[in-house]
Design an enzyme around this catalytic site. Structure first.
Site, PDB file in Angstrom:
ATOM      1  CB  SER A 125      -0.858  -0.024   1.272  1.00 37.97           C
ATOM      2  OG  SER A 125      -1.438   1.231   1.484  1.00 37.97           O
ATOM      3  CB  THR A 127      -0.328   3.136   4.270  1.00 41.60           C
ATOM      4  OG1 THR A 127      -0.020   1.758   4.111  1.00 41.60           O
ATOM      5  CG2 THR A 127      -1.791   3.359   4.062  1.00 41.60           C
ATOM      6  CE1 TYR A 150      -4.199  -3.278   5.728  1.00 36.60           C
ATOM      7  CE2 TYR A 150      -3.741  -0.942   5.370  1.00 36.60           C
ATOM      8  CZ  TYR A 150      -4.010  -2.195   4.871  1.00 36.60           C
ATOM      9  OH  TYR A 150      -4.068  -2.396   3.509  1.00 36.60           O
ATOM     10  CE  LYS A 154      -1.560  -4.722   3.396  1.00 39.73           C
ATOM     11  NZ  LYS A 154      -1.766  -6.045   2.831  1.00 39.73           N
TER      12      LYS A 154
END
Ligand code: NAD
Length: 337
Positions: A125, A127, A150, A154
């Site tokens: 992601s 992110t 979360y 990743k």
């Protein structure tokens, strides 16, 4: 060739199963249905004329993962979507996220790396970049400390794969998605958010449909042209196609490094107000929204530099924001009818 798609009944996974089948791959979809429904299989079949093989497996169960790969030792590659993805929930229940997103990954890798064909694609992601200093964001931008468990899963996932690839025959591609939206043009498959959506587009379509009273726009005092936050919204079908191309690259041994990383976005940033305007235009609906304060953890802007994916994968996003939102709206109307 047989490709395993974990999380194959989920939002991005189901669209990828369709694109893989369209390209002639045999697909085995694994899902524990924790965030999807078995009916997705029928939607996939209605689009592509074929149902993938389906295995209802919880990837946290190591023995079940072992048995699966014993039975299917002839697979050519794995695309690993299965994960929990709600940022807020990950803050409330970090161990659930570490267990599901890390344990499951480790169990799959333990088996994958024993296979003759060890090709692995991972859902990462944008992110990982946090609030990058330079826009658009290239793959060389530094990975920032994660802002949630979360996001951390990743980053850790990418690191685990990189460590494992160094000492095994596994080749891997890490795909860093920007903001996937939309649905298949047939409206046979799409996003099925559980509870109150955390993402902008499902919130917009649910509000327009009357399921939510109004949309909250979190902050209009960001240093952007209209003050609202900017993201790179990519149509899920474009995203799915990139997975097929990435897998083909590994199958053809065209990868230059054992682990390669690509941004998947459109390269264009859109503000929240621009998304609302686009939605109102394509749907003909007036959206009820109000401006509220900023939401904790939200960044100002993130959009991709897609040169690497364009030049090396030969992939680029084809579908516009208007087309993405029109498909999301068609899907919302279909599932509520
Ligand atoms: N949608 C996004 O905005 C976005 C952005 C960046 C990255 N990603 C990543 O892409 C991947 C797919 O996301 P999505 O939007 O399709 O999510 P999704 O929730 O729709 O799909 C994930 C699927 O995995 C399944 N699953 C979860 N845990 C499992 C387990 N232990 N065993 C078997 N199946 C399991 C769920 O039932 C679901 O069908 C995830 O890894 C997510 O973190 C998503």
């Amino acid at each position: 060739m047989k490709i395993v798609v974990t999380g194959g009944l989920g939002f991005i996974g189901s669209h990828t199963v369709v694109e893989l089948q369209n390209e002639g791959f045999e697909v085995i979809a694994i899902d524990n249905l924790s965030n999807s429904s078995i009916e997705v299989l029928d939607g996939i079949e209605r689009i592509s004329g074929k149902k993938p093989i389906f295995e209802n497996i919880d990837l946290r169960e190591k023995a079940a993962v072992q048995n699966f790969f014993k039975k299917h030792s002839d697979v050519s590659g794995v695309i690993h979507f299965a994960a929990s993805k709600a940022v807020g929930e990950s803050v409330e229940n970090p161990l659930l996220y570490y267990e599901n997103n890390i344990n499951a990954l480790v169990y799959v890798l333990q088996e994958m790396t024993q296979l003759e064909n060890s090709n692995f694609i991972f859902s990462s992601s944008c992110t990982v970049y946090g609030q990058a200093e330079v826009m658009p964001i290239t793959e060389n931008a530094s990975v920032q400390p994660a802002m949630s468990p979360y996001g951390n899963t990743k980053q850790i996932g990418e690191e685990i794969i990189t460590d494992v690839a160094k000492v095994t025959k596994m080749n891997s591609i890490l795909l860093r998605y920007f903001n996937p939206i939309g649905a298949h043009e047939s409206a046979e498959i799409g996003e099925l958010p559980l509870g109150v959506p955390q993402n902008l587009v499902p919130f917009i379509t649910q509000t327009a449909f009357g399921l939510r009273k109004e949309l909250s726009v979190y902050g209009n005092d960001y240093p952007t042209p209209d003050g609202t936050a900017i993201r790179d919204y990519i149509h899920v079908v474009d995203l799915a196609k990139a997975h097929v191309i990435a897998m083909q690259r590994l199958l053809d041994n065209k990868n230059i490094d054992k682990v390669e990383t690509f941004n998947l976005g459109t390269g264009t940033g859109s503000s929240v107000l621009e998304v609302i305007q686009s939605f109102e235009k394509v749907s003909g609906e007036k959206l009820n929204y109000k401006i509220v304060g900023r939401r904790e953890g939200d960044i100002t802007e993130a959009y991709a530099n897609t040169d690497k994916a364009n030049n090396i994968l030969g992939w680029s996003a084809k579908l516009s924001l208007d087309e993405s939102l029109a498909s999301a709206w068609k899907w919302e109307q279909k599932i509520r009818s």
